[in-house]
Design an enzyme around this catalytic site. Structure first.
Site, mmCIF file in Angstrom:
data_model
loop_
_atom_site.group_PDB
_atom_site.id
_atom_site.type_symbol
_atom_site.label_atom_id
_atom_site.label_comp_id
_atom_site.label_asym_id
_atom_site.label_seq_id
_atom_site.Cartn_x
_atom_site.Cartn_y
_atom_site.Cartn_z
ATOM 1 N N GLU A 31 36.019 -67.360 63.933
ATOM 2 C CA GLU A 31 36.026 -65.960 63.506
ATOM 3 C C GLU A 31 37.263 -65.218 64.003
ATOM 4 O O GLU A 31 37.813 -64.383 63.289
ATOM 5 C CB GLU A 31 34.757 -65.249 63.981
ATOM 6 C CG GLU A 31 33.488 -65.734 63.292
ATOM 7 C CD GLU A 31 33.543 -65.588 61.782
ATOM 8 O OE1 GLU A 31 34.326 -64.762 61.276
ATOM 9 O OE2 GLU A 31 32.816 -66.313 61.092
ATOM 10 N N CYS A 186 34.336 -62.512 43.340
ATOM 11 C CA CYS A 186 34.627 -61.072 43.309
ATOM 12 C C CYS A 186 35.968 -60.815 43.985
ATOM 13 O O CYS A 186 36.080 -60.115 44.989
ATOM 14 C CB CYS A 186 33.497 -60.303 44.009
ATOM 15 S SG CYS A 186 33.473 -58.540 43.620
ATOM 16 N N CYS A 193 33.837 -62.421 36.775
ATOM 17 C CA CYS A 193 32.515 -61.817 36.613
ATOM 18 C C CYS A 193 31.556 -62.684 35.802
ATOM 19 O O CYS A 193 30.339 -62.621 36.000
ATOM 20 C CB CYS A 193 32.650 -60.450 35.963
ATOM 21 S SG CYS A 193 33.569 -59.268 36.981
ATOM 22 N N CYS A 202 25.553 -55.382 38.556
ATOM 23 C CA CYS A 202 26.809 -54.877 39.106
ATOM 24 C C CYS A 202 27.282 -53.617 38.370
ATOM 25 O O CYS A 202 27.536 -53.638 37.172
ATOM 26 C CB CYS A 202 27.878 -55.960 39.028
ATOM 27 S SG CYS A 202 29.461 -55.445 39.730
#
Length: 352
Positions: A31, A186, A193, A202
């Site tokens: 991370e 996205c 899409c 959406c």
DNA sequence: AATACGGGGTC
DNA sequence: GACCCAGTATT
């Protein structure tokens, strides 16, 4: 809606090594490495770090300069310094046990809201929603939220939306799925899409607003800096120093640097070195312009010229410069700008 | 609330 | 050249 997201994730997720562990130490490594860093760029560093360090105590016991050397080229070097600080804090104050709850993680240096939520959810399934660049984008489009994601209130608003959107007791999968959707479907430009599991729910797809979401008020502020690096060679040694705080590249090593002076030729460099009493007037110097690089950072553009100065007398430099065998320069962590120079095959004979 | 902090990829 | 990436710390 959530079900189709998780189904999509299970089928389409990338096989990334930090997804195969619950060890908070390894998740922490991944991370921190991935903060503001694309997966493809961070992956080799993750592999390198996990090969070098098996646990938090090994990391804590390592020398910071060695960690910086492993980090070399990845940027945002405060991440490496903060990791080392935090590793020693855990070793010395937490019995070497890496915490896995949000409230314990958020207090650690280098760990903010995103990283604390990521480690807590991935290692412990704690119900904390991550909000990174991907999640901002997915949620802004999905819900039609036009708040500036860079503002403080925007961050708060999106973190509430994200937390509300995390319904069941599956934070680990949910958070991974949200980010993976942002990374693979996205996307900022040309979102896919028609393959999106959330298409039917959406706002942006329904209203053709993908291009207008999320809202990010941009702030561009770029300054240009003029660098001269002097690569001295005296008795097969050269001189380097470690950069200090309050500027770029803290903790990295570099050759003697002179900023804000434009030299037109070697003779001007010679005169400067005499004037500043780096050498006395009788010194015999062989000065050669090597090359110049333009190096672009997010917030500044560096125009760097490199000068090789072969000398028969020792240059009089400040005490913070250390003398190193010229061939050992590659043992030190250096900025990418210098790495590009000293690994340039065509320039090897001019530098060394 | 704004700014500093790297480097690389994409269009 | 503009945008942005599995953000955080500092001012």
């Amino acid at each position: 809606m959530h079900k189709s997201l998780y189904n999509w994730y299970n089928i389409n997720k990338r096989d990334l090594p930090w997804r195969n562990t619950k060890d908070p130490f390894k998740i922490w490594l991944s991370e921190i490495i991935l903060q503001q860093t694309r997966v493809e760029q961070g992956l080799p560093y993750y592999i390198k770090f996990t090969q070098n360090f098996n646990n938090i105590n090994e990391f804590a016991n390592a020398n910071l300069n060695d960690i910086l050397k492993l980090w070399q080229g990845l940027g945002y070097y405060s991440r490496a310094r903060n990791m080392h600080y935090t590793a020693q804090f855990i070793r010395d104050n937490l019995n070497g046990v890496f915490p896995n709850s949000y409230s314990e993680l958020i207090i650690l240096k280098g760990i903010g809201p995103y990283t604390a939520a990521a480690i807590a959810s991935f290692s412990n399934n704690e119900k904390k929603a991550v909000v990174d660049g991907n999640v901002f984008r997915v949620l802004a489009r999905l819900t039609g939220t036009y708040t500036d994601t860079n503002s403080n209130s925007g961050k708060n608003e999106f973190s509430k939306i994200a937390q509300d959107f995390l319904l069941e007791n599956n934070a680990a999968i949910h958070n991974q799925a949200m980010m993976e959707l942002g990374a693979l479907i996205c996307k900022p430009l040309n979102p896919d899409c028609y393959n999106c599991p959330l298409q039917n729910n959406c706002f942006a797809f329904e209203n053709n607003e993908q291009k207008n979401l999320p809202i990010k008020i941009k702030k561009v502020k770029n300054k240009t800096r003029l660098f001269n690096y002097f690569i001295f060679e005296y008795n097969n040694t050269t001189y380097i120093t470690q950069r200090g705080p309050n500027d770029i590249w803290e903790g990295l090593f570099e050759f003697p640097l002179l900023e804000n002076i434009l030299f037109e030729n070697e003779n001007e460099v010679f005169n400067y070195l005499i004037e500043k009493k780096i050498f006395d007037k009788k010194a015999k110097l062989n000065i050669k312009f090597i090359t110049k690089y333009k190096h672009i950072l997010t917030h500044q553009t560096l125009n760097a010229s490199f000068w090789k100065i072969t000398c028969s007398l020792k240059p009089k430099l400040a005490a913070n410069y250390i003398e190193v065998p010229i061939s050992e320069i590659k043992k030190y962590a250096v900025p990418r700008l210098l790495e590009k120079l000293i690994t340039n095959d065509k320039l090897q004979h001019q530098i060394f």
